[in-house]
Design an enzyme around this catalytic site. Structure first.
Site, short mmCIF file in Angstrom:
data_model
loop_
_atom_site.label_atom_id
_atom_site.label_comp_id
_atom_site.label_asym_id
_atom_site.label_seq_id
_atom_site.Cartn_x
_atom_site.Cartn_y
_atom_site.Cartn_z
N TYR A 158 -4.26 6.37 -12.65
CA TYR A 158 -3.40 6.89 -11.57
C TYR A 158 -2.28 7.76 -12.13
O TYR A 158 -2.03 8.87 -11.65
CB TYR A 158 -2.82 5.70 -10.77
CG TYR A 158 -1.98 6.10 -9.59
CD1 TYR A 158 -2.56 6.60 -8.43
CD2 TYR A 158 -0.59 5.94 -9.61
CE1 TYR A 158 -1.79 6.95 -7.31
CE2 TYR A 158 0.19 6.28 -8.51
CZ TYR A 158 -0.40 6.79 -7.37
OH TYR A 158 0.37 7.14 -6.28
P1 NAI Z 1 -2.40 5.20 2.08
O1 NAI Z 1 -3.46 4.42 1.37
O2 NAI Z 1 -1.60 4.53 3.12
O3 NAI Z 1 -3.06 6.53 2.73
C1 NAI Z 1 -3.91 7.34 1.97
C2 NAI Z 1 -4.82 8.10 2.92
O4 NAI Z 1 -5.71 8.91 2.11
C3 NAI Z 1 -5.73 7.18 3.77
O5 NAI Z 1 -5.69 7.57 5.12
C4 NAI Z 1 -7.10 7.36 3.15
O6 NAI Z 1 -8.17 7.18 4.08
C5 NAI Z 1 -7.01 8.80 2.65
N1 NAI Z 1 -8.01 9.08 1.62
C6 NAI Z 1 -8.33 8.31 0.55
N2 NAI Z 1 -9.35 8.87 -0.14
C7 NAI Z 1 -9.67 10.02 0.52
C8 NAI Z 1 -10.64 11.03 0.30
N3 NAI Z 1 -11.51 10.95 -0.73
N4 NAI Z 1 -10.69 12.08 1.15
C9 NAI Z 1 -9.84 12.15 2.21
N5 NAI Z 1 -8.91 11.20 2.47
C10 NAI Z 1 -8.83 10.15 1.63
O7 NAI Z 1 -1.48 5.80 0.94
P2 NAI Z 1 0.02 6.38 0.98
O8 NAI Z 1 0.87 5.38 0.36
O9 NAI Z 1 0.33 6.94 2.29
O10 NAI Z 1 -0.16 7.54 -0.09
C11 NAI Z 1 -0.26 8.91 0.24
C12 NAI Z 1 -0.10 9.72 -1.05
O11 NAI Z 1 1.17 9.44 -1.61
C13 NAI Z 1 -1.14 9.38 -2.11
O12 NAI Z 1 -1.50 10.55 -2.81
C14 NAI Z 1 -0.36 8.45 -3.04
O13 NAI Z 1 -0.88 8.44 -4.34
C15 NAI Z 1 1.01 9.06 -2.96
N6 NAI Z 1 2.08 8.15 -3.33
C16 NAI Z 1 2.23 6.95 -2.70
C17 NAI Z 1 3.23 6.09 -3.08
C18 NAI Z 1 3.41 4.74 -2.46
O14 NAI Z 1 4.13 3.92 -3.05
N7 NAI Z 1 2.83 4.44 -1.30
C19 NAI Z 1 4.17 6.47 -4.14
C20 NAI Z 1 3.95 7.76 -4.71
C21 NAI Z 1 2.95 8.56 -4.32
#
Ligand code: NAI
Length: 251
Positions: A158
């Site tokens: 990651y």
């Molecule tokens: P989440 O798991 O709540 O949402 C992620 C979304 O991406 C989901 O709706 C999922 O279905 C979609 N997704 C996953 N694989 C996919 C694919 N192959 N094609 C299309 N859609 C896909 O995650 P969250 O927390 O909202 O994260 C959003 C972004 O922010 C991610 O890139 C994550 O790495 C980043 N991030 C999150 C942090 C956290 O602590 N929650 C911190 C720093 C960055």
């Protein structure tokens, strides 16, 4: 005139079914942008589109897998047919993968995370950038992570993918800077979204302890930064990394 009014702007948000992506969709839709939400989770995507599609807000769901270049290319084609343009691309779709030391991370763990979190950003930019360059306008916001700047133990794939997103942001920004396409990255610390359930509890404690403000961030706090980076106001910042880390980032 520079503005934070998104009337007539069309935004593509990947992974917009929940978490940070959904908060970004909400802010952009309320600010007047037309939205394409692209996600593998069609249930959440359709629910979000229904919630935000009103007389004054236009939000359409699309099934798109960012790891599949054909899926990305054909979805971008459908969005261009339906909306006529794409002004804003928020590369948000991502997975965190397993919390484990390097010797317990399999080749499949590595490939899946790199494919989603890094190669997916490449495929989406590759599909959308020619259109933005042609129209001489674009705002790309890549959701990286503080993990890509600082590194976290037990999250090697990651952290590597998220550091790669920063490199991609800087390189692409320089390619398209003269076409009024601004490319920036956001590096959140731990944010309270469904993704946190995929992280081992002791790892969540480790990550939370490192945030000086003493709590997890909220998706809305990330969305506020993304909204600004997606706006016309951002006309002299590109290839830059913007922290939303509660003070964790030290540079
Ligand atoms: P989440 O798991 O709540 O949402 C992620 C979304 O991406 C989901 O709706 C999922 O279905 C979609 N997704 C996953 N694989 C996919 C694919 N192959 N094609 C299309 N859609 C896909 O995650 P969250 O927390 O909202 O994260 C959003 C972004 O922010 C991610 O890139 C994550 O790495 C980043 N991030 C999150 C942090 C956290 O602590 N929650 C911190 C720093 C960055």
């Amino acid at each position: 005139m520079k503005r934070q009014n998104f009337d007539e702007r069309v935004a593509l948000v990947t992974g917009g079914a929940q978490g940070i992506g959904l908060a970004v969709v909400r802010r952009l839709a309320k600010a007047g942008a037309k939205l394409a939400i692209a996600d593998v989770n069609m249930t959440g995507t359709q629910k979000a589109a229904e919630e935000f599609s009103t007389e004054s807000m236009s939000v359409k769901p699309f099934h798109m897998d960012v790891t599949d270049p054909d899926s990305v290319q054909s979805t971008v084609g459908s969005i261009l047919r339906d909306f006529g343009r794409i002004d804003i691309l928020v590369n948000n779709a991502g997975i965190v993968g397993r919390t484990a030391p390097i010797q317990d991370q399999s080749a499949e763990d590595w490939s899946r995370i790199i494919a989603t979190d890094l190669t997916g950003v490449f495929f989406c930019c590759k599909a959308v950038v020619p259109h933005m360059v042609e129209q001489a306008y674009g705002r790309i916001v890549n959701i990286s992570s503080i993990a890509g700047k600082e590194g976290n133990p037990n999250m090697v794939p990651y952290c590597t993918a998220k550091a790669g997103v920063i490199g991609l942001t800087k390189a692409l920004a320089k390619e398209v800077a003269r076409s009024n396409v601004m490319v920036n990255a956001v590096t959140p610390a731990l944010i309270d979204t469904p993704m946190v359930q995929d992280i081992a509890p002791d790892q969540v404690d480790y990550l939370t302890e490192r945030i000086p403000v003493g709590r997890l961030g909220r998706a809305e706090e990330v969305a506020a930064m993304v909204l600004w980076l997606a706006s016309e106001e951002v006309s002299f910042s590109t290839g830059a990394v913007f922290d939303v880390s509660g003070g964790r980032a030290s540079y």
